[in-house]
Design a protein around this motif. Structure first.
Motif, PDB file in Angstrom:
ATOM      1  N   PHE A 134      19.691-108.923  21.390  1.00 25.11           N
ATOM      2  CA  PHE A 134      19.893-109.831  22.525  1.00 25.11           C
ATOM      3  C   PHE A 134      21.056-109.359  23.396  1.00 25.11           C
ATOM      4  CE2 PHE A 134      16.852-112.366  20.445  1.00 25.11           C
ATOM      5  CZ  PHE A 134      16.381-113.289  21.368  1.00 25.11           C
ATOM      6  N   LYS A 135      22.109-108.834  22.791  1.00 20.88           N
ATOM      7  CA  LYS A 135      23.240-108.308  23.569  1.00 20.88           C
ATOM      8  C   LYS A 135      22.795-107.176  24.482  1.00 20.88           C
ATOM      9  CE  LYS A 135      26.994-109.320  20.304  1.00 20.88           C
ATOM     10  NZ  LYS A 135      27.979-108.710  19.391  1.00 20.88           N
ATOM     11  N   GLN A 136      21.807-106.404  24.056  1.00 27.37           N
ATOM     12  CA  GLN A 136      21.301-105.285  24.861  1.00 27.37           C
ATOM     13  C   GLN A 136      20.689-105.746  26.180  1.00 27.37           C
ATOM     14  OE1 GLN A 136      21.845-101.996  24.153  1.00 27.37           O
ATOM     15  NE2 GLN A 136      23.095-102.896  22.531  1.00 27.37           N
ATOM     16  N   ARG A 137      20.382-107.007  26.287  1.00 29.37           N
ATOM     17  CA  ARG A 137      19.812-107.545  27.533  1.00 29.37           C
ATOM     18  C   ARG A 137      20.867-107.712  28.624  1.00 29.37           C
ATOM     19  NH1 ARG A 137      15.246-111.914  25.547  1.00 29.37           N
ATOM     20  NH2 ARG A 137      14.398-110.634  23.852  1.00 29.37           N
ATOM     21  N   GLY A 138      22.144-107.595  28.239  1.00 28.56           N
ATOM     22  CA  GLY A 138      23.222-107.609  29.221  1.00 28.56           C
ATOM     23  C   GLY A 138      23.536-108.968  29.823  1.00 28.56           C
ATOM     24  N   LYS A 139      23.224-110.029  29.098  1.00 23.21           N
ATOM     25  CA  LYS A 139      23.493-111.386  29.578  1.00 23.21           C
ATOM     26  C   LYS A 139      24.449-112.090  28.619  1.00 23.21           C
ATOM     27  CE  LYS A 139      18.798-112.033  31.371  1.00 23.21           C
ATOM     28  NZ  LYS A 139      17.638-112.944  31.351  1.00 23.21           N
ATOM     29  N   THR A 140      25.113-113.126  29.124  1.00 18.63           N
ATOM     30  CA  THR A 140      25.919-113.980  28.267  1.00 18.63           C
ATOM     31  C   THR A 140      24.997-114.666  27.263  1.00 18.63           C
ATOM     32  OG1 THR A 140      27.560-114.346  29.995  1.00 18.63           O
ATOM     33  CG2 THR A 140      27.444-116.003  28.256  1.00 18.63           C
ATOM     34  N   LEU A 141      25.457-114.767  26.020  1.00 20.11           N
ATOM     35  CA  LEU A 141      24.733-115.479  24.972  1.00 20.11           C
ATOM     36  C   LEU A 141      25.501-116.745  24.627  1.00 20.11           C
ATOM     37  CD1 LEU A 141      23.972-112.514  22.515  1.00 20.11           C
ATOM     38  CD2 LEU A 141      22.581-113.327  24.421  1.00 20.11           C
ATOM     39  N   LEU A 142      24.796-117.858  24.543  1.00 15.69           N
ATOM     40  CA  LEU A 142      25.397-119.145  24.191  1.00 15.69           C
ATOM     41  C   LEU A 142      24.755-119.692  22.926  1.00 15.69           C
ATOM     42  CD1 LEU A 142      25.250-121.061  27.603  1.00 15.69           C
ATOM     43  CD2 LEU A 142      27.170-119.805  26.666  1.00 15.69           C
ATOM     44  N   ALA A 143      25.556-120.358  22.111  1.00 11.74           N
ATOM     45  CA  ALA A 143      25.034-121.023  20.912  1.00 11.74           C
ATOM     46  C   ALA A 143      25.837-122.290  20.655  1.00 11.74           C
ATOM     47  CB  ALA A 143      25.120-120.096  19.704  1.00 11.74           C
ATOM     48  N   GLU A 144      25.149-123.321  20.186  1.00 11.59           N
ATOM     49  CA  GLU A 144      25.797-124.538  19.719  1.00 11.59           C
ATOM     50  C   GLU A 144      25.938-124.402  18.207  1.00 11.59           C
ATOM     51  OE1 GLU A 144      23.402-127.387  22.876  1.00 11.59           O
ATOM     52  OE2 GLU A 144      22.815-127.367  20.779  1.00 11.59           O
ATOM     53  N   VAL A 145      27.152-124.593  17.704  1.00 10.75           N
ATOM     54  CA  VAL A 145      27.409-124.368  16.292  1.00 10.75           C
ATOM     55  C   VAL A 145      28.118-125.594  15.721  1.00 10.75           C
ATOM     56  CG1 VAL A 145      28.516-122.852  14.605  1.00 10.75           C
ATOM     57  CG2 VAL A 145      27.607-121.885  16.746  1.00 10.75           C
ATOM     58  N   PRO A 177      28.875-109.764  28.070  1.00  9.12           N
ATOM     59  CA  PRO A 177      29.078-108.328  28.253  1.00  9.12           C
ATOM     60  C   PRO A 177      30.196-108.012  29.246  1.00  9.12           C
ATOM     61  CG  PRO A 177      27.165-109.037  29.489  1.00  9.12           C
ATOM     62  CD  PRO A 177      27.639-110.224  28.687  1.00  9.12           C
ATOM     63  N   SER A 178      30.604-109.030  29.998  1.00 17.05           N
ATOM     64  CA  SER A 178      31.687-108.846  30.962  1.00 17.05           C
ATOM     65  C   SER A 178      32.564-110.091  30.930  1.00 17.05           C
ATOM     66  CB  SER A 178      31.118-108.625  32.369  1.00 17.05           C
ATOM     67  OG  SER A 178      30.318-109.734  32.737  1.00 17.05           O
ATOM     68  N   SER A 179      33.619-110.049  31.663  1.00 18.26           N
ATOM     69  CA  SER A 179      34.540-111.186  31.690  1.00 18.26           C
ATOM     70  C   SER A 179      33.831-112.411  32.263  1.00 18.26           C
ATOM     71  CB  SER A 179      35.755-110.821  32.548  1.00 18.26           C
ATOM     72  OG  SER A 179      36.638-111.903  32.609  1.00 18.26           O
TER      73      SER A 179
END
Length: 180
Positions: free
Chosen positions: A77-88, A137-139
């Motif tokens: 999923f990181k390879q898609r170059g987007k921010t990843l969000l999760a509720e934990v 992947p970025s700030s």
């Protein structure tokens, strides 16, 4: 491997964190961003938006847990170059699974949003808190994360929610709070 995905979720996640199977089926059928990938090793249900990906549920088969499968899924999923969000669910000593989930996200480079309070209610009105973890992947600012979570609440958690629950389970104005 289409069968049994909801049962897999029920066997692992707390009941109050699960959407109804009917709501989820409608999301899969009607919301173009809501997707499911499933193998014998893992199940991931997520929303792939233009700017970010929301991981709604990630479950690794208990027989293979600890073998790096979850990390491989996250890395893909990181390879898609987007921010990843999760509720934990917040970590507690009383529930070792919560500590393992938090450790998993931290080990995979996620950060806990320090300025976002996220409190929801069960159908019977009991409050529960979730933490927002994100990887980018970025700030990115936590204000951006808050705005993305508002989209998640509006488009995913509240999708046909009045029809399924008689209420909006995640009205962003009620469940998300910015704390300076």
């Amino acid at each position: 491997m289409e069968h049994g995905w909801y049962e897999r979720l029920e066997n692992y996640f707390p009941e109050h964190e699960l959407k109804s199977p009917a709501q989820m089926e409608e999301l899969f059928e009607e919301h173009p961003a809501y997707l499911r990938e499933q193998t014998d090793e893992y199940l991931i249900i997520y929303a792939n938006f233009e700017e970010f990906i929301f991981i709604d549920y990630l479950l690794v088969n208990p027989k293979t847990r600890g073998g790096g499968i979850g990390t491989r899924v996250i890395n893909a999923f990181k390879q898609r170059g987007k921010t990843l969000l999760a509720e934990v669910e917040p970590a507690t000593h009383a529930n070792p699974d919560t500590e393992k989930r938090v450790h998993f996200y931290l080990k995979n480079g996620f950060r806990k949003a320090q300025n976002i309070d996220y409190t929801r209610e069960t159908a019977d009105g009991t409050s529960y808190t979730m933490d927002i973890y994100y990887w980018s992947p970025s700030s990115t600012s936590e204000r951006d994360i808050l705005e993305q979570m508002q989209v998640v609440c509006d488009q995913i958690h509240n999708f046909h929610a009045k029809q399924h629950y008689g209420r909006l389970p995640a009205d962003p104005d009620d469940v998300l709070t910015w704390k300076p």
